[in-house]
Motif scaffolding. Structure first.
Motif, PDB file in Angstrom:
ATOM      1  N   GLN A  41       0.803  -1.228   0.000  1.00 26.44           N
ATOM      2  CA  GLN A  41       0.000   0.000   0.000  1.00 26.44           C
ATOM      3  C   GLN A  41       0.832   1.273   0.000  1.00 26.44           C
ATOM      4  OE1 GLN A  41      -3.148  -0.513   2.910  1.00 26.44           O
ATOM      5  NE2 GLN A  41      -3.685  -2.437   1.961  1.00 26.44           N
ATOM      6  N   LYS A 206      -4.554   3.777  -1.154  1.00 28.52           N
ATOM      7  CA  LYS A 206      -5.133   3.452   0.154  1.00 28.52           C
ATOM      8  C   LYS A 206      -5.556   1.984   0.203  1.00 28.52           C
ATOM      9  CE  LYS A 206      -6.814   8.155   0.770  1.00 28.52           C
ATOM     10  NZ  LYS A 206      -7.947   9.035   0.477  1.00 28.52           N
ATOM     11  N   LYS A 207      -5.778   1.436  -0.966  1.00 35.56           N
ATOM     12  CA  LYS A 207      -6.284   0.064  -1.013  1.00 35.56           C
ATOM     13  C   LYS A 207      -5.298  -0.889  -1.693  1.00 35.56           C
ATOM     14  CE  LYS A 207     -10.616  -2.019  -2.141  1.00 35.56           C
ATOM     15  NZ  LYS A 207     -11.652  -2.022  -3.162  1.00 35.56           N
ATOM     16  N   TYR A 208      -4.511  -0.351  -2.636  1.00 36.82           N
ATOM     17  CA  TYR A 208      -3.663  -1.213  -3.454  1.00 36.82           C
ATOM     18  C   TYR A 208      -2.198  -0.847  -3.299  1.00 36.82           C
ATOM     19  CZ  TYR A 208      -8.140  -1.844  -5.839  1.00 36.82           C
ATOM     20  OH  TYR A 208      -9.437  -2.083  -6.113  1.00 36.82           O
ATOM     21  N   THR A 209      -1.358  -1.815  -3.595  1.00 36.17           N
ATOM     22  CA  THR A 209       0.070  -1.544  -3.726  1.00 36.17           C
ATOM     23  C   THR A 209       0.293  -1.126  -5.181  1.00 36.17           C
ATOM     24  OG1 THR A 209       0.520  -3.284  -2.145  1.00 36.17           O
ATOM     25  CG2 THR A 209       2.359  -2.546  -3.509  1.00 36.17           C
TER      26      THR A 209
END
Lengths: 275, 461
Positions: A41, A206-209
Motif C-alpha cells: 500500500q 489506500k487500497k492497493y500496492t
C-alpha cells in the motif's frame, strides 16, 4: 497458493520481494541482479534512462515477460511468500492478483461496460446485477463514473486519452487485484489528464500496492513513496559494438533519492545530466 | 557540429532561389505525370469491365426466330398453356404423343432402375402413386392409353404437365438469333430477313431475354430453347456452401495456431518448422487449380469413394476446400497479425488465459479481415472449373442435387459445356448462364460483406 500461507504472508511488510532477478531475452542479458522489496500500500516508482530495464523489471513482476518468446527470468520474485517463477505457479493467477496498466491506453474495441466487465467475466461472473455493480464501483473507483454513466454502451475507443487510461485502470481494479503495475501510464497524456491520474493513484494506494514506471521525475517526486533508480552498464565488445544491461543503482524513500542520493550517478541523472 | 562542415558548394546550392524554383517545377511535373498514369490505369480497368459486361449482355438479349412443331396458339387461347386445366393438358399429350405416355410416367413418377420399368407390375414400381382402378398388377405396357392418361392426370401437377407439353408437343426450336446491338440498330434488316426466310413456315420473330424465370427454373435440356440453369445453380450453391463450411473452420484454425501458438517462438526448431509451413502454404496458393483436381480425383473420388460416393458434391466441396484453404489461411493470418499486441497484453494482464484472449479479443478484432479472405476464397470456389472437370462433375444432368452424395453440375461447367456445343443458340444460353453466375457471385459476396460490416461496426460503434 495455499490459503494458509497467503493469510500468514499478507500481514508482512512487503507486498513483493525481488531477489537477485536477472532477465534474459534469448541469450541477451537485459537486467542484472535486481533485488528490492516493494512495500504494501505504497507507491513505488521506477526511474532511469531509456533502456535501463525498468519496464522489464516491472513486467517480470506479473510475468508479462512470459508472453515474449525467449524471455527468461532467473532469481526469485516473492509474492505472498511464494516465488512467482516456481514451477507450480500459474501465470494466469499471478496476473489476476497483480494487475497492469500500460503506457498507451489500450481499451478493447468494445463498449465501456464490456471493457470493465471483461475481467470479472473471465473469472466467470455472469449475473447482470453483479456485473452492473462491479462496473459502477470500478468506474467510480477510477473517477470516471460521472463522465460516462449515461453512455456505458459507447465504445471505449470513443473516450479521450486520459479517460481511456482511467477506463483501463477501472478495468484493472474490477477484478480486485492487490497490486497494480503501471508502465508509464501518463506518458501519452496532457498535463491535466496526468494530474487526474496522479490524484487517482494517491486514492488507489489506500487500497492497493502500486508500482509505477515513469520517465517524468517530477511525477515520481509528486506521487511516489519509494523510488528505485535504474541505470545502464555496458561492456565493449570487439568491432566497436557493446553489450548493455540494466541494473538497480539505488532504492530508497523518494525524498532521499531526490535530495540526498547516495550515488553520484543518481545525482547526475536527477540533475538532468544524462537520460 | 555537422552544419558547419558543409562545403561551400553545397551551401551555395541551398541558397540558389532560381535553381530551387526550377527544381520545384519539375518535382510537381513528375507528380502530375504519375497521377495521370494512375488515372489511366483506373480508366483501363473500368473499360475492360464495361467491355466484359457489354459482350455478355450483347449475346444474352436479342431477337430470335422460334418455330414450333405445333404452334401453342392452336392449343390454347393466345398460346397461354397456364390457362388450361390439367385434363386438357393431358388430352393434348394423348392426342399428340400417345405412344410416349409411359416415358413420361417413367421420367416423372418413377425413381428406380429404368431396366426393370417395363417388366414389373405398377404396384411394385410406383409406391406413393394413385393408380387407376384395377391396374395395380399390370405392367405399364398392359395399360390402355386412357389408363396411362389417368395415371398422369392423378399424379402430375399442372406446372410439370405444361413443361411436358412444351417440350414434347410444342417442341420449340430456335432457328436464328441476333445480338442486342443488331436487335436495336438493324431492326428493319432483321425484319426483312425474317420475312424472306422464315415467315412462310409459320415461325415467329420476337425479342427474347435469355435470362428469365424459365431459364432459372428449368433443368438442362438437349433443346437450347428449353434449356435452363436450375440444376447448375443449385449445384453451385451446394458446392460453395459446403466448401466454405469445410474450409472456414480448418483455415481459420490453422491460422490461429500458426499466429497465436507458434509464432514468436524463440525455439529455433519451432520457428524453422513454422517458416517452412508458411512458405509452403504461400506456394500452395499459387498451384494451378487443375492439380488440386487431380488430387481430389485420386483421394476423394477414388480412394475415399465409399465415404464420398465418388463424383459427388462432397468430393467437389472437399477438393474446392483444399484449393481455397491457402487463401483463407493467409488472409486470416494477416488479419490476426494485425490485431495490436497491446490488446492481447491488456487481456493477459487481466488474468485471461490464452484461449480466452484469442476468443474474446483476437478473433473479434480479426474477424473482418478473416471474412475478407473467406470472400476471396468463396469467389474463387464459385468460378473454378478445371478441378471439377477433373473430378468428373456431370456435364449433363436433369436432377437437382439432393444431398452431399448426389451427382451435380455447377454453373462454370454448364457454361463451358454450352459454349463448346455446335449450335449457336447454346452460345447465347451460355451468355445468360454467365450473367446468372455473376449475379450469384454478387449475392454470395454481398452476404459475406454484410457480415463483415456488422463485425466491423461492433468494433467501432
Amino acid at each position: 497458493m495455499s490459503a494458509a500461507k497467503a493469510a500468514r504472508q499478507t500481514t508482512g511488510a512487503y507486498a513483493i520481494e525481488l531477489h537477485n532477478v536477472n532477465v534474459f531475452y534469448g541469450e541477451k542479458l537485459a537486467v542484472k541482479d535486481v533485488s528490492l522489496n516493494i512495500q504494501r500500500q505504497k507507491i513505488t516508482a521506477f526511474i532511469g534512462p531509456s533502456g535501463c530495464g525498468k519496464s522489464t523489471v516491472l513486467r517480470s513482476i506479473n510475468r508479462m515477460n512470459d508472453l515474449i518468446g525467449g524471455a527468461r527470468v532467473t532469481g526469485e520474485v516473492v509474492y505472498n511468500g511464494e516465488n512467482l517463477y516456481a514451477s507450480n505457479i500459474d501465470a494466469v493467477e499471478v496476473r489476476r492478483r497483480i494487475g497492469m496498466v500500460f503506457q498507451k491506453a489500450n481499451p478493447f474495441p468494445k463498449s465501456i461496460y464490456d471493457n470493465v466487465a471483461y475481467g470479472p467475466r473471465l473469472l466467470g461472473v455472469r449475473g447482470k446485477k453483479q456485473l452492473d455493480e462491479i462496473v459502477e464501483r470500478s468506474l467510480k473507483g477510477s473517477f470516471l463514473w460521472d463522465e460516462v454513466k449515461n453512455d456505458l454502451k459507447k465504445s471505449g475507443l470513443a473516450l479521450s486519452g486520459g479517460q481511456q487510461q482511467r477506463l483501463c485502470i477501472a478495468r484493472t481494479i474490477a477484478i480486485e487485484p492487490d497490486t497494480i503495475l503501471m508502465d508509464e501510464p501518463c506518458s501519452a497524456l496532457d498535463p491535466i489528464a496526468t494530474q487526474a491520474i496522479e490524484e487517482l493513484m494517491r486514492e488507489l494506494v489506500k487500497k492497493y500496492t502500486i508500482v509505477i514506471v515513469t520517465h517524468n521525475m517530477q511525477q515520481a517526486q509528486r506521487v511516489a513513496d519509494m523510488t528505485a533508480f535504474f541505470s545502464i552498464r555496458k561492456e565493449a565488445l570487439e568491432g566497436g559494438k557493446d553489450r548493455r544491461w540494466g541494473v538497480l543503482v539505488e532504492y530508497a524513500h523518494t525524498p532521499q533519492i531526490f535530495e540526498s542520493p547516495q550515488f553520484e550517478e543518481t545525482e547526475r541523472y536527477i540533475g538532468g545530466e544524462f537520460g | 557540429m555537422a552544419v558547419n562542415t558543409i562545403s561551400s558548394e553545397t551551401q551555395e546550392y541551398l541558397r540558389d532561389e532560381d535553381a530551387f524554383k526550377r527544381n520545384l517545377r519539375s518535382r510537381h511535373f513528375r507528380g502530375r505525370l504519375w497521377r495521370r498514369f494512375f488515372q489511366l490505369a483506373l480508366v483501363a480497368a473500368f473499360l475492360a469491365l464495361i467491355a466484359l459486361f457489354f459482350n455478355i449482355l450483347n449475346s444474352a438479349l436479342g431477337y430470335v426466330v422460334e418455330d414450333y412443331a405445333i404452334n401453342p396458339i392452336t392449343l390454347a387461347a393466345n398460346g397461354d398453356l397456364g390457362a388450361l386445366p390439367e385434363e386438357e393438358l393431358v388430352m393434348i399429350l394423348v392426342e399428340n404423343r400417345a405412344n410416349r405416355l409411359p416415358v413420361y410416367v417413367r421420367d416423372y413418377l418413377y425413381a428406380g432402375d429404368p431396366a426393370v420399368f417395363t417388366t414389373l407390375p405398377l404396384s411394385a414400381l410406383l409406391s406413393n402413386t394413385v393408380l387407376p382402378a384395377g391396374t395395380a398388377d399390370l405392367t405399364i405396357r398392359e395399360l390402355s392409353v386412357e389408363q396411362q392418361a389417368e395415371l398422369l392426370l392423378n399424379n402430375i401437377g399442372q406446372p410439370q404437365l405444361i413443361a411436358i407439353v412444351e417440350e414434347q408437343v410444342i417442341e420449340p426450336t430456335i432457328l436464328q438469333t441476333w445480338s442486342l446491338t443488331a436487335s436495336l440498330f438493324e431492326r428493319d434488316q432483321i425484319e426483312a430477313e425474317f420475312q424472306e426466310n422464315y415467315a412462310a413456315q409459320g415461325a415467329t420473330l420476337f425479342f427474347k431475354s435469355w435470362i428469365n424465370l424459365d431459364f432459372l427454373t428449368s433443368p438442362m435440356s438437349s433443346n437450347p430453347a428449353a434449356a435452363g440453369a436450375r440444376t447448375a445453380i443449385l449445384g453451385t450453391l451446394y458446392v460453395v456452401i459446403v466448401t466454405i463450411f469445410i474450409a472456414f473452420p480448418i483455415g481459420v484454425g490453422a491460422a490461429i495456431y500458426l499466429e497465436e501458438y507458434t509464432s514468436g517462438s524463440q525455439n529455433s526448431r519451432t520457428a524453422r518448422i513454422n517458416r517452412l509451413i508458411e512458405t509452403n502454404i504461400r506456394n500452395l496458393a499459387g498451384v494451378p487449380s487443375i492439380i488440386y483436381g487431380l488430387l481430389g480425383l485420386a483421394i476423394f473420388v477414388r480412394a475415399l469413394s465409399p465415404v464420398t460416393g465418388g463424383r459427388t458434391i462432397i468430393s467437389a466441396a472437399l477438393t474446392m476446400a483444399l484449393l481455397i484453404l491457402p487463401v483463407i489461411i493467409i488472409n486470416a493470418q494477416e488479419a490476426i497479425r494485425a490485431v495490436p499486441s497491446s490488446l492481447r497484453e491488456a487481456s493477459y494482464g487481466l488474468g485471461a488465459t490464452r484461449w480466452q484472449t484469442i476468443y474474446k479479443v483476437v478473433l473479434p478484432s480479426a474477424l473482418p479481415g478473416i471474412l475478407t479472405g473467406t470472400i476471396l476464397g468463396m469467389s474463387r470456389a464459385i468460378g473454378e472449373t478445371a478441378p471439377l472437370i477433373i473430378i468428373g462433375a456431370s456435364t449433363f444432368i436433369l436432377f437437382d442435387p439432393t444431398g452431399l452424395q448426389s451427382k451435380f453440375t455447377v454453373l462454370p461447367i454448364l457454361i463451358y459445356n454450352w459454349t463448346s456445343r455446335p449450335q449457336d443458340e447454346y452460345r447465347v444460353a451460355a451468355a445468360a448462364g454467365i450473367i446468372v453466375l455473376l449475379i450469384l457471385l454478387l449475392i454470395l459476396n454481398a452476404t459475406a460483406i454484410i457480415l463483415r460490416q456488422r463485425a466491423r461496426r461492433s468494433l467501432t460503434a
